[in-house]
Design an enzyme around this catalytic site. Sequence first.
Site, PDB file in Angstrom:
ATOM      1  N   SER A 130       0.831  -1.212   0.000  1.00 35.51           N
ATOM      2  CA  SER A 130       0.000   0.000   0.000  1.00 35.51           C
ATOM      3  C   SER A 130       0.861   1.256   0.000  1.00 35.51           C
ATOM      4  CB  SER A 130      -0.896  -0.022   1.247  1.00 35.51           C
ATOM      5  OG  SER A 130      -1.499   1.239   1.457  1.00 35.51           O
ATOM      6  N   TYR A 155      -2.020  -1.186  10.972  1.00 34.11           N
ATOM      7  CA  TYR A 155      -2.289  -1.740   9.626  1.00 34.11           C
ATOM      8  C   TYR A 155      -1.143  -1.368   8.686  1.00 34.11           C
ATOM      9  CZ  TYR A 155      -3.555  -1.511   4.796  1.00 34.11           C
ATOM     10  OH  TYR A 155      -3.503  -1.616   3.427  1.00 34.11           O
ATOM     11  N   LYS A 159       2.094  -3.664   6.676  1.00 35.96           N
ATOM     12  CA  LYS A 159       2.490  -3.635   5.256  1.00 35.96           C
ATOM     13  C   LYS A 159       4.010  -3.407   5.157  1.00 35.96           C
ATOM     14  CE  LYS A 159      -1.403  -4.470   3.317  1.00 35.96           C
ATOM     15  NZ  LYS A 159      -1.614  -5.788   2.699  1.00 35.96           N
TER      16      LYS A 159
HETATM   17  C1  WQD Z   1      -9.691   9.284   1.155  1.00 36.24           C
HETATM   18  C2  WQD Z   1      -9.948  10.759   1.407  1.00 36.24           C
HETATM   19  C3  WQD Z   1     -10.405  11.315   3.708  1.00 36.24           C
HETATM   20  C4  WQD Z   1     -14.261   9.358   4.063  1.00 36.24           C
HETATM   21  C5  WQD Z   1      -7.120   4.293   3.206  1.00 36.24           C
HETATM   22  C6  WQD Z   1      -6.012   3.490   3.801  1.00 36.24           C
HETATM   23  C7  WQD Z   1      -5.185   2.876   2.703  1.00 36.24           C
HETATM   24  C8  WQD Z   1      -6.098   2.053   1.826  1.00 36.24           C
HETATM   25  C9  WQD Z   1      -7.181   2.945   1.231  1.00 36.24           C
HETATM   26  C10 WQD Z   1      -6.237  -0.238   2.502  1.00 36.24           C
HETATM   27  C11 WQD Z   1      -9.276  11.244   2.701  1.00 36.24           C
HETATM   28  C12 WQD Z   1     -11.600  11.628   2.806  1.00 36.24           C
HETATM   29  C13 WQD Z   1     -13.050   9.794   3.563  1.00 36.24           C
HETATM   30  C14 WQD Z   1     -15.287  10.294   4.380  1.00 36.24           C
HETATM   31  C15 WQD Z   1     -13.853  12.071   3.670  1.00 36.24           C
HETATM   32  N1  WQD Z   1      -6.695   1.013   2.562  1.00 36.24           N
HETATM   33  N2  WQD Z   1     -12.869  11.139   3.365  1.00 36.24           N
HETATM   34  N3  WQD Z   1     -15.043  11.626   4.163  1.00 36.24           N
HETATM   35  O1  WQD Z   1      -7.404   7.236   3.946  1.00 36.24           O
HETATM   36  O2  WQD Z   1      -6.509   7.667   1.603  1.00 36.24           O
HETATM   37  O3  WQD Z   1      -6.556   5.341   2.475  1.00 36.24           O
HETATM   38  O4  WQD Z   1      -7.898   3.501   2.343  1.00 36.24           O
HETATM   39  O5  WQD Z   1      -5.344  -0.664   1.832  1.00 36.24           O
HETATM   40  O6  WQD Z   1      -4.206   2.059   3.264  1.00 36.24           O
HETATM   41  O7  WQD Z   1      -5.167   4.370   4.527  1.00 36.24           O
HETATM   42  O8  WQD Z   1      -8.680   6.476   1.883  1.00 36.24           O
HETATM   43  O9  WQD Z   1     -11.058   6.579   1.247  1.00 36.24           O
HETATM   44  O10 WQD Z   1     -10.451   6.564   3.728  1.00 36.24           O
HETATM   45  O11 WQD Z   1     -10.002   8.581   2.371  1.00 36.24           O
HETATM   46  O12 WQD Z   1     -13.654  13.288   3.488  1.00 36.24           O
HETATM   47  O13 WQD Z   1     -16.397   9.944   4.856  1.00 36.24           O
HETATM   48  O14 WQD Z   1     -11.346  10.958   1.605  1.00 36.24           O
HETATM   49  O15 WQD Z   1     -10.213  12.356   4.648  1.00 36.24           O
HETATM   50  O16 WQD Z   1      -8.803  12.557   2.465  1.00 36.24           O
HETATM   51  P1  WQD Z   1      -7.246   6.792   2.543  1.00 36.24           P
HETATM   52  P2  WQD Z   1     -10.126   6.989   2.348  1.00 36.24           P
END
Ligand code: WQD
Length: 344
Positions: A130, A155, A159
């Site tokens: 990741s 998590y 990785k």
């Molecule tokens: C993306 C953006 C949030 C939800 C995570 C893990 C990564 C991988 C993918 C497993 C961020 C914003 C989110 C919401 C929002 N997982 N957001 N409102 O955090 O980049 O990555 O998921 O492999 O390892 O870290 O993805 O989709 O959670 O967030 O504003 O209700 O969307 O703040 O900026 P992230 P995400």
Amino acid sequence: MSKHSSKVIVTGGAGYIGSHTVVELVNAGYEPIIVDNFVNAEKSAIQGIETILERKVTVYEGDCADHDFMKGVIAQESDIVGLIHFAAYKAVGESVKKPLKYYRNNTDSLLTLLELMVEHNIHHIVFSSSCTVYGQPDKLPVTEESPKKPAESPYGNTKQICEEILEDCVNSEMPVNVVALRYFNPIGAHVSAQIGELPLGVPNNLVPFVTQTAAGIREKLTVFGNDYNTHDGTCLRDYIHVVDLAKAHVSALNYLGKKSEASTYNVFNIGTGTGSTVLDVINTFEDVNDIKLNYTIGPRRAGDVEKVYANVDYANTELNWKAELSLADALKDAWRWQLSLKKD
Ligand code: WQD
């Protein structure tokens, strides 16, 4: 050996990325052997895969960390040319609350698989890593040489630890050829809407929360902060269509199949090479699906990095792989998948 007899064990093959990869493996002439304990996947994913492929797929239900169970799978199947290892817990927030569960499961499964690979002369493994290993990069876009940062969660640490385990095994001249794929943000679903992301409970990730809000399952979406240093103040990510990501695993297997040395370790960024903000995602979702989304701006989410997106030159040249689908394609496919769930 012709690909048609080339069996590939796919741990977590009933999961979100695993199921899409199983479809692309068959399309490319490989024979996937799914291993899944269905802790974080539904049996319906297997039906979805078989509907798309119009054929049955082989499934073993069990825990890939269980040495005897996995030994049985390998004994049962012949011509196994490699493994794709997806099976892992991946909820960032849960890992902070239950670190032992994450360290035990995510490292045990890899260690078991590596031991069995040596015992049974299986030489190729593609590992699901990741972009979280980069933390908040100092320079963008990130290349594979960008420094890894201390993990923000157990998590993310699993990785990093698994990547180190793999590299140490290769450096010990263990006869394994390893590709670690550092995923950016997987989104979307197969165009058929037969398979897609099945978030259990309240989604942590942005796109499932967007589609569930649009479907009326969630009352509103909260945008976690709009005071970041980006063009619209919201966080920036590299959102990649899950089908493009799945195809990267086939390209990685093909790449391993051409390896002549006995022990190699290669890491690849798998993203689109383009950054999109949270508001870009929301606006694109509304445009392509002709929907008004109910969202508000809320406070930042702890642990979020501000901006991360990939330099994908290495995967483009070495794996001969490039993302072909757009953010709009992914958000259209994600919505079609959400609507298919409402019918169930
Ligand atoms: C993306 C953006 C949030 C939800 C995570 C893990 C990564 C991988 C993918 C497993 C961020 C914003 C989110 C919401 C929002 N997982 N957001 N409102 O955090 O980049 O990555 O998921 O492999 O390892 O870290 O993805 O989709 O959670 O967030 O504003 O209700 O969307 O703040 O900026 P992230 P995400």
